[in-house]
Design a protein around this motif. Structure first.
Motif, PDB file in Angstrom:
ATOM      1  N   LEU B 209       1.010  -1.081  -0.095  1.00 36.59           N
ATOM      2  CA  LEU B 209       0.018   0.123  -0.354  1.00 36.59           C
ATOM      3  C   LEU B 209       0.697   1.327  -0.156  1.00 36.59           C
ATOM      4  CD1 LEU B 209      -2.015  -1.740   2.418  1.00 36.59           C
ATOM      5  CD2 LEU B 209      -3.198  -0.596   0.427  1.00 36.59           C
ATOM      6  N   ARG B 210       0.748   1.956  -1.290  1.00 30.97           N
ATOM      7  CA  ARG B 210       1.008   3.272  -0.780  1.00 30.97           C
ATOM      8  C   ARG B 210       1.017   4.467   0.182  1.00 30.97           C
ATOM      9  NH1 ARG B 210       3.332   6.128  -6.420  1.00 30.97           N
ATOM     10  NH2 ARG B 210       4.505   3.271  -6.461  1.00 30.97           N
ATOM     11  N   ILE B 211       1.408   4.833   0.875  1.00 26.41           N
ATOM     12  CA  ILE B 211       0.866   5.386   2.357  1.00 26.41           C
ATOM     13  C   ILE B 211       2.141   6.487   2.528  1.00 26.41           C
ATOM     14  CG2 ILE B 211      -0.092   6.010   4.760  1.00 26.41           C
ATOM     15  CD1 ILE B 211      -0.678   2.482   4.400  1.00 26.41           C
ATOM     16  N   GLU B 212       1.101   8.396   2.219  1.00 27.05           N
ATOM     17  CA  GLU B 212       1.910   9.051   2.581  1.00 27.05           C
ATOM     18  C   GLU B 212       1.810   9.653   3.561  1.00 27.05           C
ATOM     19  OE1 GLU B 212       4.823   9.478  -1.781  1.00 27.05           O
ATOM     20  OE2 GLU B 212       4.037  11.128  -0.880  1.00 27.05           O
ATOM     21  N   GLY B 213       1.870  10.639   4.341  1.00 30.70           N
ATOM     22  CA  GLY B 213       1.733  12.215   5.212  1.00 30.70           C
ATOM     23  C   GLY B 213       0.204  10.876   6.837  1.00 30.70           C
ATOM     24  N   GLY B 214       0.349   9.423   6.638  1.00 31.02           N
ATOM     25  CA  GLY B 214      -0.953   9.401   6.744  1.00 31.02           C
ATOM     26  C   GLY B 214      -1.770   8.666   6.293  1.00 31.02           C
ATOM     27  N   ILE B 347     -14.721  -6.569  12.380  1.00 28.02           N
ATOM     28  CA  ILE B 347     -14.894  -5.779  12.115  1.00 28.02           C
ATOM     29  C   ILE B 347     -15.226  -4.738  10.836  1.00 28.02           C
ATOM     30  CG2 ILE B 347     -12.686  -3.942  12.166  1.00 28.02           C
ATOM     31  CD1 ILE B 347     -11.445  -6.366  13.961  1.00 28.02           C
ATOM     32  N   ILE B 348     -15.239  -3.446  10.692  1.00 27.28           N
ATOM     33  CA  ILE B 348     -16.269  -2.319  10.436  1.00 27.28           C
ATOM     34  C   ILE B 348     -16.054  -1.171  10.107  1.00 27.28           C
ATOM     35  CG2 ILE B 348     -17.973  -2.084   7.828  1.00 27.28           C
ATOM     36  CD1 ILE B 348     -20.401  -4.085   8.677  1.00 27.28           C
ATOM     37  N   ASP B 349     -14.528  -0.316   9.858  1.00 26.87           N
ATOM     38  CA  ASP B 349     -13.805   0.083  10.481  1.00 26.87           C
ATOM     39  C   ASP B 349     -13.143   1.512   9.796  1.00 26.87           C
ATOM     40  OD1 ASP B 349     -14.010   2.889  12.737  1.00 26.87           O
ATOM     41  OD2 ASP B 349     -13.955   0.998  14.173  1.00 26.87           O
ATOM     42  N   ARG B 350     -13.031   2.440  10.210  1.00 26.76           N
ATOM     43  CA  ARG B 350     -11.709   2.867   9.178  1.00 26.76           C
ATOM     44  C   ARG B 350     -10.420   2.619   9.736  1.00 26.76           C
ATOM     45  NH1 ARG B 350     -15.177   8.324  10.341  1.00 26.76           N
ATOM     46  NH2 ARG B 350     -15.195   7.143  12.263  1.00 26.76           N
ATOM     47  N   THR B 351      -9.262   2.765   9.815  1.00 26.53           N
ATOM     48  CA  THR B 351      -7.890   2.397  10.244  1.00 26.53           C
ATOM     49  C   THR B 351      -7.374   3.743  10.336  1.00 26.53           C
ATOM     50  OG1 THR B 351      -6.724   2.399   8.179  1.00 26.53           O
ATOM     51  CG2 THR B 351      -8.044   0.718   8.765  1.00 26.53           C
ATOM     52  N   PRO B 352      -6.268   3.798  11.065  1.00 29.46           N
ATOM     53  CA  PRO B 352      -5.734   4.744  11.558  1.00 29.46           C
ATOM     54  C   PRO B 352      -5.251   5.818  10.389  1.00 29.46           C
ATOM     55  CG  PRO B 352      -4.631   2.857  13.019  1.00 29.46           C
ATOM     56  CD  PRO B 352      -5.649   2.587  11.718  1.00 29.46           C
ATOM     57  N   VAL B 353      -4.934   4.869   9.108  1.00 36.72           N
ATOM     58  CA  VAL B 353      -4.661   4.978   7.769  1.00 36.72           C
ATOM     59  C   VAL B 353      -5.936   6.307   7.475  1.00 36.72           C
ATOM     60  CG1 VAL B 353      -3.426   5.035   5.646  1.00 36.72           C
ATOM     61  CG2 VAL B 353      -2.720   3.211   7.432  1.00 36.72           C
ATOM     62  N   GLU B 354      -5.262   7.297   6.586  1.00 35.31           N
ATOM     63  CA  GLU B 354      -7.160   8.545   5.990  1.00 35.31           C
ATOM     64  C   GLU B 354      -7.125   7.477   4.820  1.00 35.31           C
ATOM     65  OE1 GLU B 354      -8.074  12.793   5.194  1.00 35.31           O
ATOM     66  OE2 GLU B 354      -6.505  12.065   5.744  1.00 35.31           O
ATOM     67  N   GLY B 355      -8.616   6.870   4.405  1.00 34.21           N
ATOM     68  CA  GLY B 355      -8.660   6.200   3.293  1.00 34.21           C
ATOM     69  C   GLY B 355      -8.707   5.348   3.174  1.00 34.21           C
ATOM     70  N   LEU B 356      -7.699   4.547   3.903  1.00 30.74           N
ATOM     71  CA  LEU B 356      -8.138   3.169   3.948  1.00 30.74           C
ATOM     72  C   LEU B 356      -8.715   2.843   4.919  1.00 30.74           C
ATOM     73  CD1 LEU B 356      -6.139   0.306   3.071  1.00 30.74           C
ATOM     74  CD2 LEU B 356      -5.088   1.039   5.474  1.00 30.74           C
ATOM     75  N   TYR B 357      -9.720   1.506   5.202  1.00 26.08           N
ATOM     76  CA  TYR B 357     -11.145   0.886   5.462  1.00 26.08           C
ATOM     77  C   TYR B 357     -10.818  -0.850   5.745  1.00 26.08           C
ATOM     78  CZ  TYR B 357     -12.638   6.152   4.353  1.00 26.08           C
ATOM     79  OH  TYR B 357     -12.772   7.033   3.609  1.00 26.08           O
ATOM     80  N   LEU B 358     -11.272  -1.058   6.635  1.00 26.02           N
ATOM     81  CA  LEU B 358     -11.570  -2.635   7.107  1.00 26.02           C
ATOM     82  C   LEU B 358     -12.886  -3.387   7.467  1.00 26.02           C
ATOM     83  CD1 LEU B 358      -9.487  -4.817   8.158  1.00 26.02           C
ATOM     84  CD2 LEU B 358      -9.590  -4.095   9.753  1.00 26.02           C
ATOM     85  N   ASN B 359     -13.223  -4.574   6.810  1.00 25.03           N
ATOM     86  CA  ASN B 359     -14.097  -5.641   6.449  1.00 25.03           C
ATOM     87  C   ASN B 359     -13.390  -6.512   6.739  1.00 25.03           C
ATOM     88  OD1 ASN B 359     -16.216  -6.376   6.419  1.00 25.03           O
ATOM     89  ND2 ASN B 359     -16.211  -7.035   4.380  1.00 25.03           N
ATOM     90  N   GLY B 360     -13.512  -7.346   7.784  1.00 23.36           N
ATOM     91  CA  GLY B 360     -12.751  -8.074   7.848  1.00 23.36           C
ATOM     92  C   GLY B 360     -13.613  -8.783   9.612  1.00 23.36           C
ATOM     93  N   GLY B 361     -12.388 -10.441   9.864  1.00 25.43           N
ATOM     94  CA  GLY B 361     -12.872 -11.188  11.744  1.00 25.43           C
ATOM     95  C   GLY B 361     -14.203 -11.388  11.207  1.00 25.43           C
ATOM     96  N   TRP B 362     -14.708 -11.719   9.899  1.00 23.62           N
ATOM     97  CA  TRP B 362     -16.538 -12.423  10.302  1.00 23.62           C
ATOM     98  C   TRP B 362     -16.340 -13.788  10.690  1.00 23.62           C
ATOM     99  CZ3 TRP B 362     -20.041 -10.213   9.531  1.00 23.62           C
ATOM    100  CH2 TRP B 362     -20.090  -8.363   9.015  1.00 23.62           C
ATOM    101  N   CYS B 363     -14.636 -14.332  11.111  1.00 25.09           N
ATOM    102  CA  CYS B 363     -14.936 -15.791  11.925  1.00 25.09           C
ATOM    103  C   CYS B 363     -15.552 -17.018  11.228  1.00 25.09           C
ATOM    104  CB  CYS B 363     -15.783 -15.893  13.063  1.00 25.09           C
ATOM    105  SG  CYS B 363     -14.892 -14.701  14.085  1.00 25.09           S
ATOM    106  N   ILE B 364     -16.455 -17.830  11.435  1.00 27.38           N
ATOM    107  CA  ILE B 364     -16.936 -18.752  10.691  1.00 27.38           C
ATOM    108  C   ILE B 364     -18.332 -18.397  10.181  1.00 27.38           C
ATOM    109  CG2 ILE B 364     -16.189 -20.463  12.162  1.00 27.38           C
ATOM    110  CD1 ILE B 364     -18.740 -21.676  12.900  1.00 27.38           C
TER     111      ILE B 364
END
Ligand SMILES: Cc1cc2nc3c(=O)[nH]c(=O)nc-3n(C[C@H](O)[C@H](O)[C@H](O)COP(=O)(O)OP(=O)(O)OC[C@H]3O[C@@H](n4cnc5c(N)ncnc54)[C@H](O)[C@@H]3O)c2cc1C
Ligand SMILES: [Zn+2]
Lengths: 81, 416
Positions: B209-214, B347-364
């Motif tokens: 992932l290219r990340i600059e200045g957060g 988890i469906i949330d923003r991450t500490p990186v601006e513009g990067l979002y996470l959908n995961g942790g769906w278990c079984i």
């Protein structure tokens, strides 16, 4: 998957219980809350070699430290913990 | 091409020679407004809802393999919204409602079958828990029925009612639950998203992932660099690996879950039945095979195949519930890699990186969530704020103590 226990020899995985990531270190009693959050909840979860504890519950009752490749289930080493 | 009686008849006249690929196979553009990483059910649904409900059109889904080759094509196809916690019920009910309208909306036969999900109980304690869950559902406007042992027996006479160790005392039924043809969900969303202009890029792996200045600027992929100021991660069992590209550690372990299918037989099982004395679920596919599964093997794995103790355990549970199964041959078993969180919820949330979002942790249990997870990730990416039914799925809840642990399993993955 089979594990070669240093005490009991080569045994079925069904005899063992998984105790998880062996690289976590319990924080000291004065540690910051964030250190506890990391310890209790956060994991590296690598795809590749992984250090982990297995408890030989159905036999010698020793906790073992196992290196295992999580991509192939190949056992790389088994030691007493 | 729209699927209809007309298109089916006209294809019949032409000897089925006029069907076209269901989606394009485009070259990556240099830049998109949004990239969704992971062409599973969730990623494809997200792209579809971004385009259909949130007005974004310059979107790509990047998938390292083929669409549908991950868990969306490996699960046991059960959908339901019979949850207990207030943070979960509205989300899963939103999902079930979306399933109910999905086929009309995307013009695709996903074989949504509301054949009922029956959770059996085998002790007084389990009965009380089932009643509590049913009440929690009803308080949220989701129907649930408590069936007595005799009512269960009248519907499903072939279960083991003489089992002294695990007597069937009754069950909690959600009649609106059922099964959905899993592959068709991936294909249907892919086709519908493609129609709205979404580029589905297969064999395109996120490598960095290219990340600059957060803030995120774009994705390094096996098919070159692609710029995008919004990137949603939706890679199921690979969540930790992909999050590590942004320097993040997640409250997630990857574990293998195995599913099984028997040889095909005439219709026998007309709903989904779960065995409460262990963890076992079974249904019959429309092809006739009995589809069943149990728990994760219980150790970290990215191998997409389980071990024999899990096969043995699953078969023991099958025999304890339905002894007639012993007469059937098991045809196949296969595994998928589950992103298990430390409280068993996603988890469906923003991450500490601006513009990067996470959908995961769906278990079984993320298949049933496919439409709502896609919708909520799309909402988050488009509006930068959580969808109202996904507010509890925060990444920081492990630090704040607002855990969502349905089973009380804690950080032991085998208990979720
Ligand atoms: C055996 C089994 C039974 C199950 N039974 C049920 C059930 O009955 N009911 C239920 O609700 N849920 C069930 N589940 C869970 C459910 O299948 C998953 O939670 C859900 O499918 C996950 O979302 P997804 O469809 O987006 O995942 P996936 O289909 O796995 O999609 C993720 C995609 O990301 C891609 N990817 C990974 N890394 C990268 C990268 N670096 N770059 C690009 N792409 C990448 C993968 O190739 C994959 O295609 C079951 C799962 C399994 C394995
Ligand atoms: Zn031993």
């Amino acid at each position: 998957m089979r594990l070669t226990c240093p005490f009991c020899g080569n045994r079925s995985i069904a005899e063992f219980s998984y105790y998880g990531d062996a690289t976590l270190t319990r924080p000291g009693s004065n540690a910051e809350q964030s250190a506890w959050v990391d310890y209790v909840y956060m994991r590296d979860n690598p795809a590749g070699p992984h250090s982990e504890f297995w408890y030989h519950e159905a036999a010698c009752r020793q906790v073992l430290r196992v290196e295992r490749d999580t991509r192939t289930h190949t056992i790389l080493s088994v030691q007493t913990a | 091409m729209k699927f209809s009686i007309r298109s089916v008849l006209s294809q019949a006249m032409q000897g089925q020679t006029g069907w076209k690929p269901q989606w394009r196979n485009p070259e990556p553009r240099a830049e998109y407004d949004a990239i969704v990483v992971g062409g599973g059910g969730h990623g494809l649904a997200c792209a579809y809802y971004l385009a259909s409900r949130y007005g974004l059109h310059n979107i790509a889904v990047i998938e390292k393999s083929l669409v549908g080759s991950g868990n969306v094509g490996r699960n046991t196809t059960i959908v339901r919204s019979n949850y207990l916690l207030p943070g979960n019920i509205p989300f899963y009910e939103t999902s079930l409602k979306l399933w109910e309208g999905l086929e009309q909306e995307i013009n695709y036969n996903a074989m949504v079958s509301q054949r009922g999900v029956l959770n059996l109980f085998h002790s007084d304690g389990q009965r009380d828990v089932a009643i509590r869950r049913g009440n929690a559902m009803r308080l949220h406007g989701v129907h649930a029925e408590l069936l007595s042992r005799d009512e269960v027996r009248a519907r499903h006479p072939f279960l083991d009612y003489d089992n002294a160790r695990f007597p069937i005392m009754g069950g909690l039924l959600q009649q609106r639950g059922g099964t959905v043809r899993h592959d068709a969900v991936a294909w249907g969303y892919a086709r519908a998203a493609d129609k709205l202009g979404v580029d589905i890029l297969q064999n395109c792996e996120l490598t960095g992932l290219r990340i600059e200045g957060g803030r995120v600027l774009g994705a390094e992929t096996s098919r070159g660099y692609i710029a995008a100021r919004k990137i949603g991660l939706s890679v199921a069992g690979n969540s930790s690996r992909v999050a590590a590209m942004a320097g993040m550690r997640l409250p997630v372990e990857s574990h293998v879950l195995t599913a099984f299918v028997s040889e095909g037989i005439k219709p026998l099982l007309h709903s989904v039945i779960t065995f409460g004395a262990g963890h076992f679920y079974i249904s019959q596919s429309d092809k006739g095979g009995l589809v069943f599964g149990a728990s994760v093997d219980g150790y970290n794995s990215y191998a997409q195949r389980g071990n024999l103790p899990c096969v043995e355990d699953t078969c023991e549970e099958a025999m304890a519930l339905m002894p007639a199964l012993g007469r059937l041959r098991m045809l196949r078993s296969w595994g998928g890699i589950m992103d298990m969180t430390m409280d068993g919820s996603p988890i469906i949330d923003r991450t500490p990186v601006e513009g990067l979002y996470l959908n995961g942790g769906w278990c079984i249990g993320g298949f049933k969530a496919t439409p709502a997870a896609g919708l909520c990730l799309a909402h988050l990416m488009a509006r930068d704020e959580p969808h109202e039914v996904a507010r509890a799925y925060r990444l920081d809840r492990f630090a704040t103590g607002r855990l969502l642990d349905e089973t009380g399993g804690g950080t032991n993955m085998a208990l979720h």
